[in-house]
Every structure is written in C-alpha cells, then in structure tokens.
Design a protein around this motif. Structure first.
Motif, mmCIF file in Angstrom:
data_model
loop_
_atom_site.group_PDB
_atom_site.id
_atom_site.type_symbol
_atom_site.label_atom_id
_atom_site.label_comp_id
_atom_site.label_asym_id
_atom_site.label_seq_id
_atom_site.Cartn_x
_atom_site.Cartn_y
_atom_site.Cartn_z
ATOM 1 N N GLY A 29 0.824 -1.208 0.000
ATOM 2 C CA GLY A 29 0.000 0.000 0.000
ATOM 3 C C GLY A 29 0.854 1.252 0.000
ATOM 4 N N ILE A 86 -1.655 -1.146 -3.724
ATOM 5 C CA ILE A 86 -2.439 -2.385 -3.801
ATOM 6 C C ILE A 86 -3.204 -2.316 -5.115
ATOM 7 N N VAL A 144 -10.087 3.984 3.507
ATOM 8 C CA VAL A 144 -9.994 4.233 2.066
ATOM 9 C C VAL A 144 -10.695 5.565 1.803
ATOM 10 N N ILE A 197 -4.528 2.523 -3.241
ATOM 11 C CA ILE A 197 -5.141 1.379 -3.923
ATOM 12 C C ILE A 197 -5.343 1.808 -5.368
#
Ligand code: CUA
Length: 156
Positions: free
Chosen positions: A79, A84, A107, A153
């Motif tokens: 991350g 990711i 997130v 992400i």
C-alpha cells in the motif's frame, strides 16, 4: 413566514444529506461486510500475512480477490511502498492485521474504514465500481509518524 422558510430549508438539507449517503451506498456498491478473527501478532510469518499482497481466487465459479495487508509503524504493507492493485467489478476481500500497535485503514472518500488491531484480523469485502486510484490513510494515532502513514489502492 421567514422562520418557516428556514425550517423548510433545514428539512430540505437533511433530506439531501440522507439521499447523498444512500446514493453513496447504492451507486458505489461499497458495502462493508464486517467480520474478524484472531491471530498471533508475534507469528505472522506462518500465516498469509507473512507474504502479504493480492491473491486471485475462484469462488463459486467467479474470480475474486483477497488482499492481505499488514499495518506497521508507519506504512501499509502493501500500500505504501507499492500500491495495492485490484481490478474493478470483482469482489475484493481485505484481511488486515497489525504486528505492533493499533492503526486505521481508511480508504479515502469511501465508507471502507476499519481499525487494525494486533491479534485480530479486520475483514471487509467490496466491489470497486470503476478504475481509479484511492488513497489509504491511518486514522488511529500510532506514534510520531502517524500523520504520514498513507498508501494507495489502484483499481484497474
Ligand atoms: Cu498508523 Cu496512525
């Protein structure tokens, strides 16, 4: 009359906020299915967390993804050093644990947000609806570099 205007306006705003929250759930399909298990934080090597990252699995004939993440003072593994990377429109289940202290895994801009606790596995499942980049931040104070603990992400 003037007061009635303000009362109506405030009802309107409340309705708007509720609608925004509902829209966020439905349109984004960012549902959180919470669950957790326990794990020995001193001995993560012999678990999937010893080789953290993204795994592709087949479940009920569908391709799904599992993401194992460790939150370590002061990074997400993976991350932070590398993003990711997961595909859009597939079920993705995150399993997150911490070998050291309490962290957060938030997130940014979604309702995906969990504490990560030494000795426990935080789990949630989501489907990212479109390709885009999301930031991850730690939202639990975890030490002097807490404020720079962040990651990414990449939904592709
Ligand atoms: Cu990790 Cu704050």
């Amino acid at each position: 009359k003037f007061e009635q205007f303000w009362i109506k306006l405030s009802y309107g705003l409340i309705a708007f906020f509720i609608a925004t929250v509902i829209y966020g759930f439905v349109a984004m399909d960012l549902k959180v299915i919470g669950d957790s298990g326990t794990i020995d934080p001193q001995n993560l090597q012999d678990t999937p967390f010893g080789n953290p990252g993204v795994r592709e699995i087949i479940k009920n004939g569908e391709t799904e993804y599992e993401v194992y993440v460790q939150t370590i003072q002061f990074s997400f593994v993976p991350g932070t050093a590398q993003p990711i990377e997961v595909p859009a429109n597939h079920r993705v289940t995150f399993y997150i644990t911490s070998p050291d202290v309490l962290h957060g895994f938030d997130v940014v801009g979604t309702n995906l947000n969990t504490m990560t606790i030494p000795g426990q596995i935080s789990k949630f499942t989501t489907i990212f609806p479109e390709a885009r980049e999301y930031g991850i931040v730690c939202n639990e104070y975890c030490g002097p570099a807490h404020h720079v603990m962040e990651g990414k992400i990449n939904v592709v």
